[in-house]
Design a protein around this motif. Structure first.
Motif, PDB file in Angstrom:
ATOM      1  N   GLN A 116     -13.587  81.349 -18.731  1.00  0.00           N
ATOM      2  CA  GLN A 116     -13.788  80.603 -17.479  1.00  0.00           C
ATOM      3  C   GLN A 116     -13.014  79.286 -17.492  1.00  0.00           C
ATOM      4  O   GLN A 116     -12.418  78.895 -16.483  1.00  0.00           O
ATOM      5  CB  GLN A 116     -15.282  80.341 -17.266  1.00  0.00           C
ATOM      6  CG  GLN A 116     -16.097  81.585 -16.950  1.00  0.00           C
ATOM      7  CD  GLN A 116     -17.592  81.319 -16.966  1.00  0.00           C
ATOM      8  OE1 GLN A 116     -18.033  80.175 -17.082  1.00  0.00           O
ATOM      9  NE2 GLN A 116     -18.392  82.380 -16.868  1.00  0.00           N
ATOM     10  N   LEU A 117     -13.024  78.627 -18.640  1.00  0.00           N
ATOM     11  CA  LEU A 117     -12.271  77.371 -18.740  1.00  0.00           C
ATOM     12  C   LEU A 117     -10.772  77.618 -18.615  1.00  0.00           C
ATOM     13  O   LEU A 117     -10.057  76.846 -17.972  1.00  0.00           O
ATOM     14  CB  LEU A 117     -12.578  76.678 -20.070  1.00  0.00           C
ATOM     15  CG  LEU A 117     -13.945  76.024 -20.197  1.00  0.00           C
ATOM     16  CD1 LEU A 117     -14.132  75.457 -21.599  1.00  0.00           C
ATOM     17  CD2 LEU A 117     -14.109  74.907 -19.177  1.00  0.00           C
ATOM     18  N   LEU A 118     -10.301  78.696 -19.226  1.00  0.00           N
ATOM     19  CA  LEU A 118      -8.875  79.021 -19.126  1.00  0.00           C
ATOM     20  C   LEU A 118      -8.502  79.334 -17.682  1.00  0.00           C
ATOM     21  O   LEU A 118      -7.445  78.924 -17.197  1.00  0.00           O
ATOM     22  CB  LEU A 118      -8.539  80.217 -20.028  1.00  0.00           C
ATOM     23  CG  LEU A 118      -8.736  79.981 -21.540  1.00  0.00           C
ATOM     24  CD1 LEU A 118      -8.405  81.257 -22.313  1.00  0.00           C
ATOM     25  CD2 LEU A 118      -7.882  78.830 -22.031  1.00  0.00           C
ATOM     26  N   ALA A 119      -9.387  80.020 -16.984  1.00  0.00           N
ATOM     27  CA  ALA A 119      -9.121  80.331 -15.575  1.00  0.00           C
ATOM     28  C   ALA A 119      -9.140  79.084 -14.713  1.00  0.00           C
ATOM     29  O   ALA A 119      -8.472  79.014 -13.672  1.00  0.00           O
ATOM     30  CB  ALA A 119     -10.158  81.337 -15.067  1.00  0.00           C
ATOM     31  N   ALA A 120      -9.898  78.066 -15.168  1.00  0.00           N
ATOM     32  CA  ALA A 120     -10.010  76.816 -14.400  1.00  0.00           C
ATOM     33  C   ALA A 120      -8.865  75.852 -14.680  1.00  0.00           C
ATOM     34  O   ALA A 120      -8.798  74.788 -14.060  1.00  0.00           O
ATOM     35  CB  ALA A 120     -11.337  76.142 -14.708  1.00  0.00           C
ATOM     36  N   GLY A 121      -7.988  76.192 -15.628  1.00  0.00           N
ATOM     37  CA  GLY A 121      -6.819  75.339 -15.848  1.00  0.00           C
ATOM     38  C   GLY A 121      -6.640  74.811 -17.249  1.00  0.00           C
ATOM     39  O   GLY A 121      -5.604  74.224 -17.571  1.00  0.00           O
ATOM     40  N   VAL A 122      -7.657  74.977 -18.121  1.00  0.00           N
ATOM     41  CA  VAL A 122      -7.488  74.579 -19.517  1.00  0.00           C
ATOM     42  C   VAL A 122      -6.518  75.562 -20.171  1.00  0.00           C
ATOM     43  O   VAL A 122      -6.695  76.780 -20.055  1.00  0.00           O
ATOM     44  CB  VAL A 122      -8.830  74.579 -20.267  1.00  0.00           C
ATOM     45  CG1 VAL A 122      -8.628  74.277 -21.756  1.00  0.00           C
ATOM     46  CG2 VAL A 122      -9.781  73.565 -19.650  1.00  0.00           C
ATOM     47  N   THR A 123      -5.504  75.070 -20.846  1.00  0.00           N
ATOM     48  CA  THR A 123      -4.538  75.965 -21.469  1.00  0.00           C
ATOM     49  C   THR A 123      -5.091  76.522 -22.765  1.00  0.00           C
ATOM     50  O   THR A 123      -5.947  75.913 -23.408  1.00  0.00           O
ATOM     51  CB  THR A 123      -3.206  75.259 -21.747  1.00  0.00           C
ATOM     52  OG1 THR A 123      -3.414  74.280 -22.769  1.00  0.00           O
ATOM     53  CG2 THR A 123      -2.659  74.593 -20.499  1.00  0.00           C
ATOM     54  N   GLN A 124      -4.575  77.695 -23.146  1.00  0.00           N
ATOM     55  CA  GLN A 124      -5.033  78.301 -24.385  1.00  0.00           C
ATOM     56  C   GLN A 124      -4.646  77.442 -25.584  1.00  0.00           C
ATOM     57  O   GLN A 124      -5.396  77.335 -26.548  1.00  0.00           O
ATOM     58  CB  GLN A 124      -4.437  79.706 -24.512  1.00  0.00           C
ATOM     59  CG  GLN A 124      -5.120  80.562 -25.572  1.00  0.00           C
ATOM     60  CD  GLN A 124      -4.841  82.041 -25.369  1.00  0.00           C
ATOM     61  OE1 GLN A 124      -5.003  82.570 -24.277  1.00  0.00           O
ATOM     62  NE2 GLN A 124      -4.409  82.712 -26.431  1.00  0.00           N
ATOM     63  N   ALA A 125      -3.491  76.812 -25.485  1.00  0.00           N
ATOM     64  CA  ALA A 125      -3.054  75.932 -26.575  1.00  0.00           C
ATOM     65  C   ALA A 125      -3.998  74.747 -26.719  1.00  0.00           C
ATOM     66  O   ALA A 125      -4.338  74.330 -27.832  1.00  0.00           O
ATOM     67  CB  ALA A 125      -1.634  75.456 -26.312  1.00  0.00           C
ATOM     68  N   GLN A 126      -4.436  74.185 -25.588  1.00  0.00           N
ATOM     69  CA  GLN A 126      -5.371  73.059 -25.630  1.00  0.00           C
ATOM     70  C   GLN A 126      -6.707  73.488 -26.224  1.00  0.00           C
ATOM     71  O   GLN A 126      -7.285  72.777 -27.055  1.00  0.00           O
ATOM     72  CB  GLN A 126      -5.587  72.516 -24.215  1.00  0.00           C
ATOM     73  CG  GLN A 126      -6.590  71.379 -24.132  1.00  0.00           C
ATOM     74  CD  GLN A 126      -6.895  70.959 -22.690  1.00  0.00           C
ATOM     75  OE1 GLN A 126      -6.218  71.397 -21.754  1.00  0.00           O
ATOM     76  NE2 GLN A 126      -7.903  70.129 -22.512  1.00  0.00           N
ATOM     77  N   ALA A 127      -7.199  74.659 -25.807  1.00  0.00           N
ATOM     78  CA  ALA A 127      -8.473  75.157 -26.325  1.00  0.00           C
ATOM     79  C   ALA A 127      -8.399  75.376 -27.833  1.00  0.00           C
ATOM     80  O   ALA A 127      -9.330  75.035 -28.569  1.00  0.00           O
ATOM     81  CB  ALA A 127      -8.852  76.456 -25.619  1.00  0.00           C
TER      82      ALA A 127
END
Length: 304
Positions: A12-23
């Protein structure tokens, strides 16, 4: 711990704009492992990785719930106007200005505001590691956009002068108290050769180094060129009121006056931090900001 629920929240966070690299970076899970977890192809027991992700999500929720209000940013105080006037003089007259005094009274913010609203203003911020000539010149060169400069101080000096000559610009050296006397003289030489303004900004040591009995004789050449001196010994009453108003507080509150009036404590900087936390406390309680919130925020930050 429900592994699927954790992974779904990450998706859900990735879909909201958080990048996978950031996560991956924030959670401490490698990008490859995170990708495999999300695809269901992780080759080992995922429990340890999922635990890291769960801890990251919990910390993120906590930060979001307790996030501080946005800082007020630049506040046009009486002191900020004096700083602007000193910098404008140095730039227009191609002269030297020295702006010095207490910490946290708005010197750096005033410099940043001036640089953002005027053409050909370059700010080089010094640290204890810039005391020598070469390090100081390298920092000035970087502020001018000069990269891969030679290691020779003389050659760096020539490149800086060539970049500055004819620009009608202003070189601002912030935290200038960290510079040794030879580095200060090198800046004086740039000012002379390029015909641009020079502003030295810092604490009382900046001016003291040029006037004290132990200064190098060649600093007389710099001292004699100072056209504008601006000493800021403490936060002005008008400054305190302006910063307090920017955060919805009253400058007359005793807590506000005491925070901003404490010598060596950062003055307006400390006041702004305290008022931000006080705003958060008030908002969490569903209340309007009061002096009691400011007092509570002060105790929290000072650990008393």
């Amino acid at each position: 711990m429900d592994s699927q629920a954790v992974l779904d929240e990450v998706r859900q966070l990735l879909a909201a704009g958080v990048t996978q690299a950031q996560a991956a970076r924030e959670s401490g899970v490698s990008a490859t492992s995170l990708s495999q977890l999300l695809k269901g192809t992780y080759p080992a027991d995922p429990a340890a990785m999922v635990e890291k992700l769960a801890a990251w999500l919990a910390a993120r929720r906590e930060r979001m719930a307790a996030s501080l209000p946005q800082a007020a940013g630049f506040v046009e105080t009486a002191t900020a106007k004096r700083i602007e006037a000193a910098l404008a003089y140095a730039q227009m007259a191609a002269d030297v200005a020295v702006i010095y005094g207490a910490a946290g009274v708005g010197k750096t913010m005033g410099v940043a505001r001036y640089a953002a609203t005027r053409p050909n203003v370059w700010v080089a911020t010094m640290t204890p590691g810039h005391a020598g000539v070469t390090a100081a010149l390298e920092e000035v060169a970087l502020s001018l956009g000069l990269k891969d400069v030679p290691q020779s101080p003389a050659r760096i000096h020539r490149e800086i002068v060539a970049r500055l000559r004819g620009t009608g610009g202003l070189v601002v050296v912030d935290e200038a108290q960290h510079l040794g006397v030879a580095a200060l003289d090198a800046l004086r030489s740039i000012h002379d050769a390029a015909g641009v303004g020079l502003a030295l900004v810092g604490n009382d040591q900046v001016y003291g180094r040029m006037t004290g009995g132990s200064r190098a004789a060649y600093l007389d050449r710099l001292f004699s060129r100072i056209g504008k001196r601006l000493r800021l010994p403490a936060a002005a009453k008008e400054d305190i009121e302006a910063v307090a108003a920017a955060y919805g507080a009253a400058g007359g509150w005793r807590e506000v006056r005491e925070i901003a009036g404490r010598a060596g404590f950062g003055a307006l900087r400390a006041l702004a931090k305290t008022l931000r936390l006080a705003q958060m406390m008030a908002a969490s309680a569903g209340e309007a900001l009061t002096e009691a919130h400011v007092a509570a925020a002060r105790r929290e930050l000072e650990g008393v």
